[in-house]
Design an enzyme around this catalytic site. Structure first.
Site, PDB file in Angstrom:
ATOM      1  N   GLU A 150      44.595  45.368  30.564  1.00 23.67           N
ATOM      2  CA  GLU A 150      44.631  46.128  29.323  1.00 23.67           C
ATOM      3  C   GLU A 150      43.200  46.444  28.928  1.00 23.67           C
ATOM      4  O   GLU A 150      42.307  45.634  29.139  1.00 23.67           O
ATOM      5  CB  GLU A 150      45.265  45.318  28.180  1.00 23.67           C
ATOM      6  CG  GLU A 150      46.717  45.033  28.335  1.00 23.67           C
ATOM      7  CD  GLU A 150      46.971  43.531  28.430  1.00 23.67           C
ATOM      8  OE1 GLU A 150      46.020  42.748  28.346  1.00 23.67           O
ATOM      9  OE2 GLU A 150      48.123  43.151  28.619  1.00 23.67           O
ATOM     10  N   TYR A 204      37.300  51.510  35.674  1.00 26.37           N
ATOM     11  CA  TYR A 204      38.518  51.114  36.384  1.00 26.37           C
ATOM     12  C   TYR A 204      39.066  52.256  37.231  1.00 26.37           C
ATOM     13  O   TYR A 204      39.525  52.038  38.357  1.00 26.37           O
ATOM     14  CB  TYR A 204      39.578  50.611  35.404  1.00 26.37           C
ATOM     15  CG  TYR A 204      39.150  49.368  34.659  1.00 26.37           C
ATOM     16  CD1 TYR A 204      38.702  48.240  35.342  1.00 26.37           C
ATOM     17  CD2 TYR A 204      39.189  49.309  33.269  1.00 26.37           C
ATOM     18  CE1 TYR A 204      38.298  47.099  34.663  1.00 26.37           C
ATOM     19  CE2 TYR A 204      38.798  48.171  32.588  1.00 26.37           C
ATOM     20  CZ  TYR A 204      38.351  47.066  33.285  1.00 26.37           C
ATOM     21  OH  TYR A 204      37.952  45.949  32.623  1.00 26.37           O
TER      22      TYR A 204
END
Length: 141
Positions: free
Chosen positions: A95, A107
């Protein structure tokens, strides 16, 4: 373990915009869990990546570095992906704050994709979490 917990908290206090998401006691408790692992980078621990590994999934719980732009985060992520591949992990998930574009781009650089949202997941300030996932293993193997 107490020294490691303190060091991880110190690093994350400096690294996160809204202070560390975990306190020192939470890091200490996490370090005692059999499914919890940490990779570190740099002399004297300059960066770390914490994760939970259960069955064929990994959840990244924390990643932080005292010095941005030194490549510590990328080295840690590469190490995690190599570990996941060697362990037969199907996917890695995490998250991230919806507003944290820098982390989301980081990411995405490793192939993570947005798979959902958690409404008002973060506090101080209240904010949605973006769920991201990376498929590691081949489900047809």
């Amino acid at each position: 373990m107490k020294d490691a917990a303190k060091r991880f908290w110190q690093i994350s206090q400096r690294a996160y915009t809204f202070d560390s998401p975990w306190n020192e006691a939470q890091f200490a408790s996490d370090l005692e869990q059999s499914h919890s692992f940490y990779f570190t980078e740099g002399s004297g621990i300059m960066a770390f990546l914490g994760f939970h590994q259960v069955c064929d999934e990994i959840e990244i719980t924390n990643i932080a570095s005292e010095e941005k732009g030194q490549g510590h985060g990328s080295k840690l992520m590469e190490r995690l992906i190599e570990h996941a591949e060697s362990q037969g992990i199907a996917s890695i998930f995490l998250e991230v704050r919806a507003s944290n574009q820098e982390a989301r781009l980081f990411y995405e650089k490793f192939g993570f994709q947005v798979v959902g949202k958690r409404k008002n997941y973060y506090q101080h300030p209240s904010e949605d979490a973006v769920l991201m996932s990376l498929k590691v293993g081949n489900p047809n193997e």
